[in-house]
Design a protein around this motif. Structure first.
Motif, PDB file in Angstrom:
ATOM      1  N   VAL A   8       0.858  -1.190   0.000  1.00 28.70           N
ATOM      2  CA  VAL A   8       0.000   0.000   0.000  1.00 28.70           C
ATOM      3  C   VAL A   8       0.891   1.235   0.000  1.00 28.70           C
ATOM      4  N   SER A   9       0.669   2.118  -0.957  1.00 30.69           N
ATOM      5  CA  SER A   9       1.403   3.380  -1.022  1.00 30.69           C
ATOM      6  C   SER A   9       0.571   4.487  -0.379  1.00 30.69           C
ATOM      7  N   VAL A  10       1.159   5.171   0.577  1.00 31.51           N
ATOM      8  CA  VAL A  10       0.500   6.308   1.224  1.00 31.51           C
ATOM      9  C   VAL A  10       1.164   7.577   0.714  1.00 31.51           C
ATOM     10  N   VAL A  11       0.419   8.395  -0.014  1.00 35.69           N
ATOM     11  CA  VAL A  11       0.950   9.613  -0.617  1.00 35.69           C
ATOM     12  C   VAL A  11       0.601  10.799   0.280  1.00 35.69           C
ATOM     13  N   VAL A  12       1.631  11.521   0.706  1.00 31.82           N
ATOM     14  CA  VAL A  12       1.439  12.654   1.625  1.00 31.82           C
ATOM     15  C   VAL A  12       2.007  13.922   0.985  1.00 31.82           C
ATOM     16  N   PRO A  13       1.172  14.812   0.457  1.00 29.01           N
ATOM     17  CA  PRO A  13       1.664  16.087  -0.075  1.00 29.01           C
ATOM     18  C   PRO A  13       1.929  17.059   1.068  1.00 29.01           C
ATOM     19  N   VAL A  38       5.663   5.057   2.066  1.00 34.45           N
ATOM     20  CA  VAL A  38       5.131   6.393   2.304  1.00 34.45           C
ATOM     21  C   VAL A  38       5.871   7.356   1.388  1.00 34.45           C
ATOM     22  N   VAL A  39       5.159   7.880   0.411  1.00 36.32           N
ATOM     23  CA  VAL A  39       5.758   8.823  -0.537  1.00 36.32           C
ATOM     24  C   VAL A  39       5.376  10.226  -0.101  1.00 36.32           C
ATOM     25  N   VAL A  40       6.340  10.927   0.454  1.00 38.56           N
ATOM     26  CA  VAL A  40       6.121  12.277   0.962  1.00 38.56           C
ATOM     27  C   VAL A  40       6.601  13.264  -0.101  1.00 38.56           C
ATOM     28  N   VAL A  41       5.724  14.142  -0.530  1.00 36.70           N
ATOM     29  CA  VAL A  41       6.068  15.087  -1.588  1.00 36.70           C
ATOM     30  C   VAL A  41       6.151  16.487  -1.001  1.00 36.70           C
ATOM     31  N   ASP A  42       7.363  16.998  -0.874  1.00 35.85           N
ATOM     32  CA  ASP A  42       7.568  18.381  -0.440  1.00 35.85           C
ATOM     33  C   ASP A  42       7.343  19.286  -1.644  1.00 35.85           C
ATOM     34  N   ASP A  43       6.238  20.002  -1.628  1.00 35.58           N
ATOM     35  CA  ASP A  43       5.826  20.811  -2.781  1.00 35.58           C
ATOM     36  C   ASP A  43       6.385  22.227  -2.686  1.00 35.58           C
ATOM     37  N   GLY A  44       7.723  22.321  -2.564  1.00 37.71           N
ATOM     38  CA  GLY A  44       8.368  23.633  -2.537  1.00 37.71           C
ATOM     39  C   GLY A  44       8.167  24.391  -1.244  1.00 37.71           C
ATOM     40  N   THR A  46       8.707  26.415   2.156  1.00 35.81           N
ATOM     41  CA  THR A  46       9.704  27.428   2.515  1.00 35.81           C
ATOM     42  C   THR A  46       9.916  27.506   4.026  1.00 35.81           C
ATOM     43  N   ASP A  47       9.294  26.586   4.781  1.00 36.38           N
ATOM     44  CA  ASP A  47       9.495  26.552   6.225  1.00 36.38           C
ATOM     45  C   ASP A  47      10.346  25.337   6.587  1.00 36.38           C
ATOM     46  N   GLY A  48      10.199  24.827   7.781  1.00 36.05           N
ATOM     47  CA  GLY A  48      11.015  23.685   8.204  1.00 36.05           C
ATOM     48  C   GLY A  48      10.453  22.329   7.826  1.00 36.05           C
ATOM     49  N   SER A  49       9.386  22.290   7.033  1.00 41.53           N
ATOM     50  CA  SER A  49       8.766  21.008   6.668  1.00 41.53           C
ATOM     51  C   SER A  49       9.724  20.054   5.948  1.00 41.53           C
ATOM     52  N   PRO A  50      10.505  20.515   4.953  1.00 38.86           N
ATOM     53  CA  PRO A  50      11.374  19.579   4.229  1.00 38.86           C
ATOM     54  C   PRO A  50      12.341  18.828   5.143  1.00 38.86           C
ATOM     55  N   ALA A  51      12.915  19.510   6.110  1.00 40.13           N
ATOM     56  CA  ALA A  51      13.867  18.859   7.013  1.00 40.13           C
ATOM     57  C   ALA A  51      13.179  17.797   7.849  1.00 40.13           C
ATOM     58  N   ILE A  52      11.962  18.069   8.296  1.00 40.09           N
ATOM     59  CA  ILE A  52      11.216  17.082   9.077  1.00 40.09           C
ATOM     60  C   ILE A  52      10.918  15.854   8.226  1.00 40.09           C
ATOM     61  N   CYS A  53      10.517  16.076   6.993  1.00 35.34           N
ATOM     62  CA  CYS A  53      10.249  14.950   6.088  1.00 35.34           C
ATOM     63  C   CYS A  53      11.486  14.088   5.891  1.00 35.34           C
ATOM     64  N   ASP A  54      12.627  14.738   5.684  1.00 32.23           N
ATOM     65  CA  ASP A  54      13.886  14.012   5.484  1.00 32.23           C
ATOM     66  C   ASP A  54      14.252  13.193   6.719  1.00 32.23           C
ATOM     67  N   ARG A  62      10.908   2.771   4.617  1.00 24.28           N
ATOM     68  CA  ARG A  62       9.644   2.789   3.875  1.00 24.28           C
ATOM     69  C   ARG A  62       9.228   4.198   3.459  1.00 24.28           C
ATOM     70  N   PHE A  63       9.894   5.202   3.995  1.00 29.80           N
ATOM     71  CA  PHE A  63       9.599   6.588   3.654  1.00 29.80           C
ATOM     72  C   PHE A  63      10.492   7.055   2.513  1.00 29.80           C
ATOM     73  N   LYS A  64       9.881   7.705   1.547  1.00 27.86           N
ATOM     74  CA  LYS A  64      10.608   8.295   0.429  1.00 27.86           C
ATOM     75  C   LYS A  64      10.151   9.736   0.286  1.00 27.86           C
ATOM     76  N   VAL A  65      11.096  10.660   0.196  1.00 30.54           N
ATOM     77  CA  VAL A  65      10.754  12.083   0.095  1.00 30.54           C
ATOM     78  C   VAL A  65      11.111  12.595  -1.290  1.00 30.54           C
ATOM     79  N   VAL A  66      10.142  13.251  -1.902  1.00 36.06           N
ATOM     80  CA  VAL A  66      10.340  13.904  -3.195  1.00 36.06           C
ATOM     81  C   VAL A  66      10.280  15.404  -2.966  1.00 36.06           C
ATOM     82  N   HIS A  67      11.351  16.091  -3.328  1.00 34.34           N
ATOM     83  CA  HIS A  67      11.370  17.553  -3.230  1.00 34.34           C
ATOM     84  C   HIS A  67      11.138  18.139  -4.624  1.00 34.34           C
TER      85      HIS A  67
END
Length: 332
Positions: A8-13, A38-44, A46-54, A62-67
């Motif tokens: 099961v793929s869980v997509v999190v924008p 878990v496919v986490v998509v950092d949609d650009g 500008t706060d601290g969200s990308p670092a938390i995702c990483d 199982r987590f994969k982050v797409v920036h």
């Protein structure tokens, strides 16, 4: 023969949700069903969200982050789908969170009833500051009910079931198209998409348990932001396509489609500033198409019947009604 333990793929924008994203991803990490990606998509962001995702990707394989550069919710979901490998797909918004049995409950319902979609009526709504208690085990989840596609469409059109994409689990090969399903550059992407996925299914397993998903009510969310012309563009484009499709696929649901189209355009009309006459005129022209049908439809929501009845009296009374609803916070 379907696999008993499918991926099961869980997509999190994700976009600028630093205060909430860790809680969301923790809830996905805690799923009792373990065969997930878990496919986490950092949609650009500008706060601290990308670092938390990483950080989540670094602690669980199982987590994969797409920036990516910012493209909006539809763009992020489509990007996540393109990177996913699962036979089943779930969407979780990054300011929400889910029960630990969210995936297991929906997957079990879909597989046991041989349905291409399993869904809840809607998530459990909670305020931006308040907590939300969710079910913790499968014994708390009611047995699913298989519904025919037409019945699901009717319930969604009359808004007895919500059209939110995160409320469901979807068979990739059963209901998701090969290309990007979510319309980019428009709002109301769930309204534009979910009915099409339902149309590809023979049955939907309805799990009457909103407490599987915690839906955070935020003033800053997309739909509740101040009016912008893209809202009118979106409601008109999406509602016209929905009406055309439903009338072609289910002619007997034309009145139900009129009710849903009236509703989304009414909601946007009520947000348009008084000095933007051209925008109001565009939306009023859409409302006029449906007002008499909705006013006479005993199955329509009481709010829509009332609004449509007032609209039959003319734009002036309808404008006053919308202003009163806006002041009372009753636009939906």
């Amino acid at each position: 023969m379907r696999e008993k333990n499918p991926l099961v793929s869980v997509v999190v924008p994700v976009y600028n949700v630093e205060p909430y994203v860790a809680e969301c991803l923790d809830s996905v990490l805690a799923q009792t069903y373990r065969n997930i990606e878990v496919v986490v998509v950092d949609d650009g962001s500008t706060d601290g969200s990308p670092a938390i995702c990483d950080q989540f990707a670094n602690k669980d394989h199982r987590f994969k982050v797409v920036h990516k550069t910012n493209g909006g919710l539809s763009s992020a979901r489509n990007a996540g789908l393109a990177e996913s490998r699962g036979e089943w797909i779930a969407f979780v918004d990054s300011d929400d969170y889910v029960s630990p049995v969210f995936v297991e409950a929906l997957l079990s319902a879909a597989l046991s009833m041989n349905c291409e979609i399993a869904a809840i009526p809607m998530g459990r709504v909670f305020s931006e500051k308040g907590p939300c208690d969710l079910v913790r085990s499968l014994v708390e989840v009611p047995v699913a009910t298989p519904l025919q596609t037409r019945d699901v469409q009717r319930l969604m059109l009359y808004q007895a079931l919500d059209t939110g994409a995160p409320w469901g689990l979807y068979s990739r090969h059963g209901v998701l198209p090969e290309d990007s399903p979510f319309p980019e550059g428009l709002y109301y992407e769930d309204l534009a998409t979910v009915y099409k996925m339902v149309a590809r299914a023979e049955h939907v397993a309805l799990v009457d348990c909103p407490s599987l998903y915690a839906y955070r009510w935020r003033k800053a969310s997309i739909i509740r932001q101040n009016y912008r012309p893209i809202k009118a563009d979106s409601s008109i484009v999406v509602s016209r396509q929905l009406y055309a499709d439903i009338c072609a696929w289910y002619p007997d649901l034309a009145d139900a489609a009129a009710s849903r189209c009236f509703s989304v355009n009414r909601m946007v009309y009520a947000q348009v500033p008084a000095d933007q006459h051209a925008e109001r005129a565009r939306l009023w022209a859409e409302l006029v198409k449906y007002r008499r049908v909705v006013a006479a439809d005993p199955c329509a929501r009481k709010r829509e019947r009332l609004a449509a009845t007032i609209a039959c009296l003319g734009e002036g009374p309808f404008r006053a009604f919308c202003a009163a609803c806006r002041r009372a916070g009753l636009l939906r």
